[in-house]
Scaffold this motif. Sequence first.
Motif, PDB file in Angstrom:
ATOM      1  N   ALA A   1       0.837  -1.203   0.000  1.00 51.22           N
ATOM      2  CA  ALA A   1       0.000   0.000   0.000  1.00 51.22           C
ATOM      3  C   ALA A   1       0.870   1.251   0.000  1.00 51.22           C
ATOM      4  O   ALA A   1       0.608   2.216  -0.739  1.00 51.22           O
ATOM      5  CB  ALA A   1      -0.929  -0.014   1.213  1.00 51.22           C
ATOM      6  N   TYR A   2       1.907   1.236   0.835  1.00 53.81           N
ATOM      7  CA  TYR A   2       2.817   2.387   0.890  1.00 53.81           C
ATOM      8  C   TYR A   2       3.491   2.613  -0.461  1.00 53.81           C
ATOM      9  O   TYR A   2       3.603   3.757  -0.939  1.00 53.81           O
ATOM     10  CB  TYR A   2       3.870   2.171   1.973  1.00 53.81           C
ATOM     11  N   ILE A   3       3.961   1.542  -1.097  1.00 56.77           N
ATOM     12  CA  ILE A   3       4.652   1.661  -2.380  1.00 56.77           C
ATOM     13  C   ILE A   3       3.728   2.235  -3.451  1.00 56.77           C
ATOM     14  O   ILE A   3       4.129   3.098  -4.244  1.00 56.77           O
ATOM     15  CB  ILE A   3       5.224   0.293  -2.807  1.00 56.77           C
TER      16      ILE A   3
ATOM     17  N   LEU B   1      -3.203  -7.869  -3.136  1.00 55.88           N
ATOM     18  CA  LEU B   1      -3.474  -6.512  -3.609  1.00 55.88           C
ATOM     19  C   LEU B   1      -4.767  -5.980  -3.005  1.00 55.88           C
ATOM     20  O   LEU B   1      -4.861  -4.802  -2.645  1.00 55.88           O
ATOM     21  CB  LEU B   1      -3.548  -6.499  -5.137  1.00 55.88           C
ATOM     22  N   ARG B   2      -5.767  -6.846  -2.876  1.00 53.71           N
ATOM     23  CA  ARG B   2      -7.034  -6.426  -2.257  1.00 53.71           C
ATOM     24  C   ARG B   2      -6.798  -5.954  -0.822  1.00 53.71           C
ATOM     25  O   ARG B   2      -7.343  -4.923  -0.386  1.00 53.71           O
ATOM     26  CB  ARG B   2      -8.030  -7.586  -2.293  1.00 53.71           C
ATOM     27  N   ALA B   3      -5.950  -6.687  -0.100  1.00 47.75           N
ATOM     28  CA  ALA B   3      -5.625  -6.286   1.277  1.00 47.75           C
ATOM     29  C   ALA B   3      -4.850  -4.976   1.300  1.00 47.75           C
ATOM     30  O   ALA B   3      -5.017  -4.155   2.210  1.00 47.75           O
ATOM     31  CB  ALA B   3      -4.828  -7.394   1.956  1.00 47.75           C
ATOM     32  N   ALA B   4      -3.993  -4.763   0.292  1.00 48.42           N
ATOM     33  CA  ALA B   4      -3.248  -3.498   0.210  1.00 48.42           C
ATOM     34  C   ALA B   4      -4.196  -2.341  -0.070  1.00 48.42           C
ATOM     35  O   ALA B   4      -4.086  -1.256   0.532  1.00 48.42           O
ATOM     36  CB  ALA B   4      -2.178  -3.587  -0.878  1.00 48.42           C
ATOM     37  N   PHE B   5      -5.160  -2.547  -0.981  1.00 48.43           N
ATOM     38  CA  PHE B   5      -6.127  -1.494  -1.288  1.00 48.43           C
ATOM     39  C   PHE B   5      -6.938  -1.103  -0.057  1.00 48.43           C
ATOM     40  O   PHE B   5      -7.379   0.047   0.068  1.00 48.43           O
ATOM     41  CB  PHE B   5      -7.077  -1.967  -2.393  1.00 48.43           C
ATOM     42  N   ALA B   6      -7.116  -2.045   0.865  1.00 48.10           N
ATOM     43  CA  ALA B   6      -7.877  -1.746   2.077  1.00 48.10           C
ATOM     44  C   ALA B   6      -7.131  -0.768   2.982  1.00 48.10           C
ATOM     45  O   ALA B   6      -7.720  -0.201   3.903  1.00 48.10           O
ATOM     46  CB  ALA B   6      -8.182  -3.035   2.839  1.00 48.10           C
ATOM     47  N   GLN B   7      -5.829  -0.557   2.699  1.00 44.56           N
ATOM     48  CA  GLN B   7      -5.012   0.300   3.552  1.00 44.56           C
ATOM     49  C   GLN B   7      -4.542   1.570   2.854  1.00 44.56           C
ATOM     50  O   GLN B   7      -3.649   2.261   3.346  1.00 44.56           O
ATOM     51  CB  GLN B   7      -3.795  -0.491   4.056  1.00 44.56           C
ATOM     52  N   THR B   8      -5.102   1.843   1.673  1.00 44.32           N
ATOM     53  CA  THR B   8      -4.684   3.040   0.954  1.00 44.32           C
ATOM     54  C   THR B   8      -5.832   3.567   0.103  1.00 44.32           C
ATOM     55  O   THR B   8      -6.713   2.804  -0.327  1.00 44.32           O
ATOM     56  CB  THR B   8      -3.478   2.744   0.035  1.00 44.32           C
ATOM     57  N   ALA B   9      -5.777   4.858  -0.163  1.00 44.70           N
ATOM     58  CA  ALA B   9      -6.763   5.471  -1.063  1.00 44.70           C
ATOM     59  C   ALA B   9      -6.321   5.340  -2.514  1.00 44.70           C
ATOM     60  O   ALA B   9      -7.092   5.656  -3.434  1.00 44.70           O
ATOM     61  CB  ALA B   9      -6.952   6.941  -0.704  1.00 44.70           C
ATOM     62  N   ALA B  10      -5.091   4.906  -2.742  1.00 43.11           N
ATOM     63  CA  ALA B  10      -4.586   4.746  -4.109  1.00 43.11           C
ATOM     64  C   ALA B  10      -5.431   3.718  -4.851  1.00 43.11           C
ATOM     65  O   ALA B  10      -5.692   2.631  -4.341  1.00 43.11           O
ATOM     66  CB  ALA B  10      -3.118   4.313  -4.084  1.00 43.11           C
TER      67      ALA B  10
END
Length: 544
Positions: free
Chosen positions: A110-112, A131-140
């Motif tokens: 998410a940070y990247i 990726l779904r879990a990363a999207f849960a932690q970012t507005a990107a």
Amino acid sequence: MAAANDDPALARNPANFRPLTPLLFLERSAAVFPDRIAVTHGALRRSYRALRDRCVQLAHALAQRGIGRGDAVAALLPNVPSMLEVHFGVPMTQGVLNTINTRLDAGTIAYILEHGEAKAIIVEREFIPLLRAAFAQTAARPLVIDVVDDTTPEAARDETLGGIDYEGLLTEGDPGFAWPMPADEWDAISLNYTSGTTGRPKGVVYHHRGAQLLAVGNVLSASIPRHPVYLWTLPMFHCNGWCFPWTITALAGTHVCLRAVRGAEMWRLMAEERVSHMCGAPIVMATLLNTPEAEKRALERSVTFLVAAAPPPEAVLRAMREAGFEVCHVYGLTEVYGPSVVNEWHEEWNARPMAEQAALMARQGVRYLALEGLAVMDPATMAPVPADGTTLGEVMMRGNVVMKGYLKDPPATAKAFAGGWFHTGDLAVTQPDGYIQLKDRSKDIIISGGENISSIEVEDVLYAHPAVAAVAVVAKPDETWGETPCAFVELKPGMSATEAELIAFARERLAHFKAPRAVVFAEIPKTSTGKIQKHLLRARVQAS
């Protein structure tokens, strides 16, 4: 001859100056060897003509969706054909390829995505849950393009984030697209994030010039002939596969894709595809050597193995030579496009006993032809250390294969380039013949009772024990000595050893203060590129 420099008629023009870029390697190989096999993956056999057309189609399709100069396109992919294609297709838009380590946690991804400002991400369906879990932690919310092929795990084949199918996207592109050259060879070609073991990862920016030079440097330093057959054991997400996507393509070689590193599968592919070259960390060597004999295959040709990461233990190097591999030891960092130092082998060394050859091979060596400066220096005075094989200093580099810098981090960039050299953070000595040899990372030196202990030196000794498969040595707090060596050890299958036995083994071969005071038998945590995560081990001993 001042006129030769000052004559205005001798200025740069389109006829005599073009930006350096590795992208033209693909155009040349497709033109000269259009029917030669470029990629194999399971039953897939793809020619250079087809590879070139797919890459250009990808570039055109992305360009039609607004990807242009400086735009980041992320890739969350294993070593499958699409990962090779994005190394050409994305920068053919003048965009920037951001390959992401598939073993990172969702928060870091998410940070990247936020920090790198990815406008699109190409993801293999196996990694869509991540990726779904990363999207849960970012507005990107970059455009999602998903990849599936015959090797995608059955359980992941229906995973989706509502994105675009990769093969469908390619049909939108025109193989006749006149893709734009980089506006400047200093333009970014890729963005690679460091492992971030001591905080947030840093975004390392590569340019077209450096990528082209390092790719050619690989050819020269590893003496790679035309049409190599290259097995992808090194993740392409790691330093853009040390620039080997461009290196092998320049030589019209065959890219043998490998989704996951497994001993039996590596031996099978080496035999059936007649592999000539591969790269990886020492853990890949260990995987090959520890494959059960029944699963190994006879090889028709010698395989050149380019090894990097931590200095390979002498025992492992010796075993690889005895198994018929030609080992080329290289050294580098993410900040220098992967390998930029090579252990140039002298023919006369072949006459020496195997133990001496292994000791010579364990050294990192001399600079790549593509690297203009390499030195071991005192970081306080920036003076080179004596070439005595004893005096410690920091490895410094300078030249065209050093990164542009860290994205959005001027203080870190300035610190890394202080004094006009790139500071690696690696501690080494210079041998009398000019070859450098790593002794440790600056943060991994163990200071016991005022004496410096190289964790690498202790590890090399323990690796020589016949039962030891893997070892990592870190500092353990000690009330009397400040800190003492603690060894984490993995044993070979079917082998045994005790803590007392290994400590005694080390004490017989080292000054007693260097021998470990404790041995812990446990699985050693490693990154996806085979690097041992010593920060996790240090945290463990600090908490004990």
